[in-house]
Design an enzyme around this catalytic site. Sequence first.
Site, PDB file in Angstrom:
ATOM      1  N   THR A  71       0.852  -1.239  -0.249  1.00 41.23           N
ATOM      2  CA  THR A  71       0.051  -0.349   0.018  1.00 41.23           C
ATOM      3  C   THR A  71       0.640   1.512   0.084  1.00 41.23           C
ATOM      4  O   THR A  71       1.974   1.032   0.228  1.00 41.23           O
ATOM      5  CB  THR A  71      -0.908  -0.233   1.251  1.00 41.23           C
ATOM      6  OG1 THR A  71      -1.842  -1.405   1.467  1.00 41.23           O
ATOM      7  CG2 THR A  71      -1.966   1.185   1.648  1.00 41.23           C
ATOM      8  N   GLU A 101      -8.266  -7.178  -3.798  1.00 40.08           N
ATOM      9  CA  GLU A 101      -8.451  -6.701  -2.744  1.00 40.08           C
ATOM     10  C   GLU A 101      -8.974  -7.545  -1.815  1.00 40.08           C
ATOM     11  O   GLU A 101      -9.967  -7.230  -1.350  1.00 40.08           O
ATOM     12  CB  GLU A 101      -9.191  -4.541  -2.925  1.00 40.08           C
ATOM     13  CG  GLU A 101      -8.697  -3.779  -1.312  1.00 40.08           C
ATOM     14  CD  GLU A 101      -7.614  -3.540  -1.951  1.00 40.08           C
ATOM     15  OE1 GLU A 101      -7.046  -3.386  -0.900  1.00 40.08           O
ATOM     16  OE2 GLU A 101      -6.981  -2.647  -1.928  1.00 40.08           O
TER      17      GLU A 101
HETATM   18  O1  DON Z   1      -6.734  -1.804   3.472  1.00 41.48           O
HETATM   19  C1  DON Z   1      -5.584  -2.588   4.123  1.00 41.48           C
HETATM   20  O2  DON Z   1      -6.013  -2.954   4.455  1.00 41.48           O
HETATM   21  C2  DON Z   1      -5.016  -3.956   3.000  1.00 41.48           C
HETATM   22  N1  DON Z   1      -5.437  -3.776   1.803  1.00 41.48           N
HETATM   23  C3  DON Z   1      -3.654  -2.909   2.754  1.00 41.48           C
HETATM   24  C4  DON Z   1      -2.314  -3.701   1.868  1.00 41.48           C
HETATM   25  C5  DON Z   1      -1.457  -3.076   2.362  1.00 41.48           C
HETATM   26  O3  DON Z   1      -0.944  -2.174   2.782  1.00 41.48           O
HETATM   27  C6  DON Z   1      -0.151  -3.827   1.678  1.00 41.48           C
HETATM   28  N2  DON Z   1       1.177  -3.016   1.623  1.00 41.48           N
HETATM   29  N3  DON Z   1       1.930  -3.479   2.796  1.00 41.48           N
END
Ligand code: DON
Length: 549
Positions: free
Chosen positions: A362, A401
């Site tokens: 992310t 997601e």
């Molecule tokens: O929305 C969420 O909690 C996850 N999809 C976030 C993914 C994420 O932070 C991956 N990063 N390292």
Amino acid sequence: MTLRIVYVVLALFVCPILSAKEQAAVAMPDKFSADVAKSILQQGGNAVDAAIAAQFTLAVTLPEAGNIGGGGFMLVYKDNKADFIDYREKAPTAADRDMYLDKHKNVIPNKSLYGIFASGVPGTVSGMWLAHQKHGSLPWKTLVQPAVDLAKQGFVMPERLAGYIDRYIKRMDKKGIKLNFASYFGHAVGGEVFKQPELAATLERIRDQGYDGFYKGQTAEIIAAFMQKAGGIINQQDLAAYQAQQRTPIQSDWREYQVLTSPPPSSGGIAILQWLKMYQNVSAELPAMAHNSSQYIHILAEIGKRVFADRAQYLGDPDFYDVPVKQLIDKDYIAKRSGQVDTDKISVSEQVKPGLHESEETTHFSIVDQYGNAVSNTTTINLGFGSGVVVEGAGFILNNEMDDFSAKPGVANVFGAIGGKANEIQPHKRMLSSMTPTILLKGGKIFMVTGSPGGTTIMSSVYQSILNAVVYNMNAEQAVNSPRFHHQLWPKDVIRYHDGLKPQVESELKDMGYKLDNRHFGDLQTIINRDGKLDAASERSGRGQSYVF
Ligand code: DON
């Protein structure tokens, strides 16, 4: 053209006069986005303008996480008012609760993570469009153009990104997962110019038609045709129906600060408030704790057990599930929960239940503009390079997601998070998130803007950056680079931690019964305002770049 001249004149003469006294700052996950955000602010744009331009830039230069094929949350503090733009992806119409289960009701490995079934309906373009309509000041086209240029003319591929792409392709090959990612990114060479013509054309449609340039017309047709060819389930109606949502941020007092943070469908705002408030209660009864001492880490892990028990039970999309936000951060409830924290030994994980009576990749950026406004924005396609699927003809990567839903009650997702009814798959529902863009105010003025990637570890990065800045009085550089740790109830008594904890602390934690997992997480982008002077930092382990100017 005329408009552009007006803006240049404004930028050159009026805005520097208006803002002569005020500093601005950006903390960005790469240099391209930092330069674009800085330039938008220098043209007189506000923090939201800079955020929109940065978001589109990152879709080009940070393909592992930056996106137009994913979603995120934007927390805005502007003109002394807080706003929250929820542009989280949604399950498509044809999604159903058991879509990732086989006929024996077992979860099919990787189906929610890689390939054509892993994606929710993207929310990013709608989110940026809504943010611009509500808060933007420069023309939309000015904000999208830098991304168009970087995609069309190319950018110099950072060595680290080239290495990441190469390792990803090899890892997928080794796992036998067939994706079209390599045909779009496989030719990337570190230090050489990398162009993305299909993405440039998509961005041009977004630049010229705004929301409609993605959710309707040619781009929507390309996405739907690609989905149909590959056997996926997102169709044109899903795209046309997607709308980012304005929500009220969670606002709660903590010490002398007002914390503005993310409401559901993020679990992060509730989590960090539970963590900060319980820590406040527990630490008040104890002598001052050294930063990152075994006692400090243990107490925060104990709190983490309770935070994650509640998360699994109560948190989901508020449009589908009644999330008891107020109760979860209520003073008496926090007191009851913090009273259960054992300051000396580990609570038995199996006995830590949700507390109410009724039933990695992310990216984040933080901006403070010269007018005293701020944006804290976290955006994601979930794992690095999302589903690994590029929309052919449109050149952007789709998210994975859908794995953030609970595919089956009690079965952990890729981040080890479990869930049940509140986060089960339903058409049009938003999957639960841990993204936690956060702003702290002190006396009505911005004190801190912070956030990080990292799946469920996001909350630990965020609340620890706050404790670092507030309780341990660290500057931004220290606040983002001090070793962090994370515990989330399951796996049992495992503490994940960064390099740099003292060996003695590690052995004390092991003696208490913790299992230690030394793996880095997060990429904090943090701005702190100390008595009117801004201080910004990007975590050293990433490719980030911060400026104060
Ligand atoms: O929305 C969420 O909690 C996850 N999809 C976030 C993914 C994420 O932070 C991956 N990063 N390292």
